[in-house]
Design an enzyme around this catalytic site. Sequence first.
Site, mmCIF file in Angstrom:
data_model
loop_
_atom_site.group_PDB
_atom_site.id
_atom_site.type_symbol
_atom_site.label_atom_id
_atom_site.label_comp_id
_atom_site.label_asym_id
_atom_site.label_seq_id
_atom_site.Cartn_x
_atom_site.Cartn_y
_atom_site.Cartn_z
ATOM 1 N N ASP A 170 -10.346 0.569 0.143
ATOM 2 C CA ASP A 170 -10.262 1.607 -0.886
ATOM 3 C C ASP A 170 -11.147 1.266 -2.079
ATOM 4 O O ASP A 170 -11.601 2.150 -2.804
ATOM 5 C CB ASP A 170 -8.809 1.835 -1.317
ATOM 6 C CG ASP A 170 -8.102 0.581 -1.800
ATOM 7 O OD1 ASP A 170 -8.607 -0.529 -1.562
ATOM 8 O OD2 ASP A 170 -7.018 0.708 -2.406
ATOM 9 N N GLY A 226 12.204 2.876 -6.160
ATOM 10 C CA GLY A 226 12.560 4.213 -6.636
ATOM 11 C C GLY A 226 12.302 4.492 -8.099
ATOM 12 O O GLY A 226 12.820 5.476 -8.643
ATOM 13 N N ASN A 233 -7.936 -3.632 -9.439
ATOM 14 C CA ASN A 233 -6.545 -4.028 -9.239
ATOM 15 C C ASN A 233 -5.748 -2.767 -8.911
ATOM 16 O O ASN A 233 -5.641 -1.871 -9.742
ATOM 17 C CB ASN A 233 -6.013 -4.685 -10.523
ATOM 18 C CG ASN A 233 -4.496 -4.814 -10.560
ATOM 19 O OD1 ASN A 233 -3.895 -4.780 -11.617
ATOM 20 N ND2 ASN A 233 -3.866 -4.974 -9.410
ATOM 21 N N GLY A 234 -5.200 -2.696 -7.706
ATOM 22 C CA GLY A 234 -4.365 -1.545 -7.391
ATOM 23 C C GLY A 234 -4.542 -1.051 -5.973
ATOM 24 O O GLY A 234 -5.081 -1.739 -5.105
ATOM 25 N N ILE A 239 19.534 -7.169 -4.707
ATOM 26 C CA ILE A 239 20.076 -8.270 -5.494
ATOM 27 C C ILE A 239 21.461 -7.883 -6.005
ATOM 28 O O ILE A 239 21.685 -6.748 -6.427
ATOM 29 C CB ILE A 239 19.139 -8.646 -6.666
ATOM 30 C CG1 ILE A 239 19.625 -9.924 -7.356
ATOM 31 C CG2 ILE A 239 18.983 -7.504 -7.662
ATOM 32 C CD1 ILE A 239 18.566 -10.593 -8.206
ATOM 33 N N CYS A 289 -4.320 -6.998 -6.964
ATOM 34 C CA CYS A 289 -5.247 -8.019 -7.431
ATOM 35 C C CYS A 289 -5.081 -8.261 -8.925
ATOM 36 O O CYS A 289 -4.287 -7.612 -9.598
ATOM 37 C CB CYS A 289 -6.690 -7.590 -7.155
ATOM 38 S SG CYS A 289 -6.989 -7.078 -5.451
ATOM 39 N N ARG A 348 -7.625 -11.628 -5.311
ATOM 40 C CA ARG A 348 -7.217 -10.526 -4.434
ATOM 41 C C ARG A 348 -5.982 -10.859 -3.610
ATOM 42 O O ARG A 348 -5.888 -11.933 -3.020
ATOM 43 C CB ARG A 348 -8.371 -10.175 -3.490
ATOM 44 C CG ARG A 348 -8.075 -8.972 -2.589
ATOM 45 C CD ARG A 348 -9.230 -8.672 -1.658
ATOM 46 N NE ARG A 348 -8.970 -7.480 -0.869
ATOM 47 C CZ ARG A 348 -9.210 -7.376 0.437
ATOM 48 N NH1 ARG A 348 -9.723 -8.393 1.107
ATOM 49 N NH2 ARG A 348 -8.937 -6.263 1.089
#
Length: 659
Positions: free
Chosen positions: A100, A366, A75-76, A291, A2, A50
């Site tokens: 959450d 990663g 946000n998260g 890519i 978000c 959101r």
Amino acid sequence: MCGITGFYKHKANDDLKVDVLTRMLTRIKHRGPDQSGIYLSKKIALGSVRLSIIDLSTGTMPLSNSDNSLWIVFNGEIFNYIELREELIIKNHVFKTNSDTEVIVHLYEEYGPEFVNKLNGQFAIAIWDKNKEELFLARDRVGIRPLFYSEVDGAFVFASEMKAMLEFPNLTFEMAPKNLSEYFTFWTAISPNTAFKGIYELPAGNYMTISSRGKKICPYWSLPIQKPSQYKYTNAEEAAEKFEELFEDAVKLRLRADVQVAAYLSGGLDSSVTTSFIKKISPKNLQTFSIGFSEKDYDESSYQDIAAKYFNTQHSSITCNPDEIATVFKEVVWHSEAPLLRTSPAPMSLLAKSVREQGIKVVITGEGADELLGGYNIFKETKVRHFWAKDPNSKYRPLLLKKLYPYLPQMKNASSNVLKMFFGYKLSETSSPVYSHLIRWNNTSKINNYLSQEYKRVINNYDPVKQVEKELESKLSEYDYLSKAQWIEINFFMSGYLLSSQGDRMGMANSIEGRYPFLDHRIIEFCMQLSPDLKLNGLNEKYLLKKMIQGKIPESILNRSKQAYRAPIKSTFISEKIPPYLTEMLSEKEITKAGIFNVVYVNQLLNKMKTKNQVSEIDNMALTGILSTQILNDLFVNKSMPKLTQKELVKCTKIIKDY
């Protein structure tokens, strides 16, 4: 994922507050195109956009606790929210959603600000406590998610991205010369600084409270660092077993979502490891993305194809050329909100766009493995320089450095004397807490020479490296060479550049959430307890990771040489196809008008880039830094970005007025 924003103590009526919040949210609607909402009370205004990933139907924000005394925008992702929810239910908390977000607000109610230590996730949180009349802000441990703030006319303003603040009344943007000198040294400003005066980030691993009593910032986590006598793991087999257990759980948690989760597959070790674990945990068909580059020096497509075939993934790949990088560069700077010294964020934006076009919202990547497990050449370079410093007149020890940068043309045929000239900078100062980064920062800082006389006058004798060296002298004095180098790389480069300009900002520009198993705080804390030999064994980087994953990924990827992720610069900007806007930003007229750079020196650089076949990495960085800063100044200081139209404004699906 978000975007959040809000302000405290802004003297305006409801209609104006709603209008300001709506405009601020519209500037960051790419972070959350699925739903938007606003909360208003006498002293506070909160807003969110959101991107629905968990609890798609009932997790809309703003959201409150049971008695509506606490309101949150967030946000998260909190990956351990299911376990935390169960803990709270035992303590008689009642939930109305499965999100959450609601878990966070109940945790705050139960434990107060220290609840952040319970979170396993990536987050920027804003909670309004009605009873205390206090605003609480928090940011995740390593700064995966951004959060900025400023103050104007007695009001406190915050947002996920600075561009939202462009819509706040009387808040102006002005370049900060000293902060620019930090960008042109460290690739980032020293937190909490940004490129702009009076606009700050909440540092990673900190929370803040704002009330009539004032503003207070409190650290709740910092990178743990061990003295040689404190290493917990020195045995490779024992460490590999523990690492595998932790990493599998970190990946499992990050697969939690009510939407499809995909993965980036770069053809390197780190993304192959994450993909291997995803396939082990969830053997069903996995979508992967990569890519490639039209210029072979940057391309890893052959390894990407090997990995995709080995893991039998549903793989999609795009190829990026310099013209495409130039075309999106203005937009990339707009989303980065910072000077850039590399074009690398642009291909990441193009990749995220291709992912979104296939209907994916979440990718596992990663990031973090190189920083935590000694993967970067700067760590090897430090080790070699320590070895060389013991015999500074040796003809042979400097030759070890040739192995580190085979992808740099000027290194292939470099003599011992040439290597000594380049890598011998402050060779004997091994006691410096920033010894590992002295060469990089010295080279990068040459960009400061292009600044205008006025900017140099304001900067005066400020030396960012000396400042940092002084601050870290006592903090890092008793640690090994690798731990010190890791501390600097993680706290400066990873948080300030990699996770922002190449991570969050390029993903969220395209409404894509990145998830990073290597940055699970348990993994970080484990890796910082390892003996350096388990990370960098001789000059074999990521030794423990390779040991743990052997036999589970293709041998050709396991044993390949480390290739840094890079993107073309000279062929991108020195081209007849360069967009007119970029040409204009580098023109004498615009350089003079902005007043940031010396027009004579910029012209000399451009002429050199145009006439010489080979230019240095410093020249490439300087050109990118100058151009990106010119664009940043044009967009944020001159406010050249398009004005918002009524049609573009977000339509808030949830407006709560609480008086």
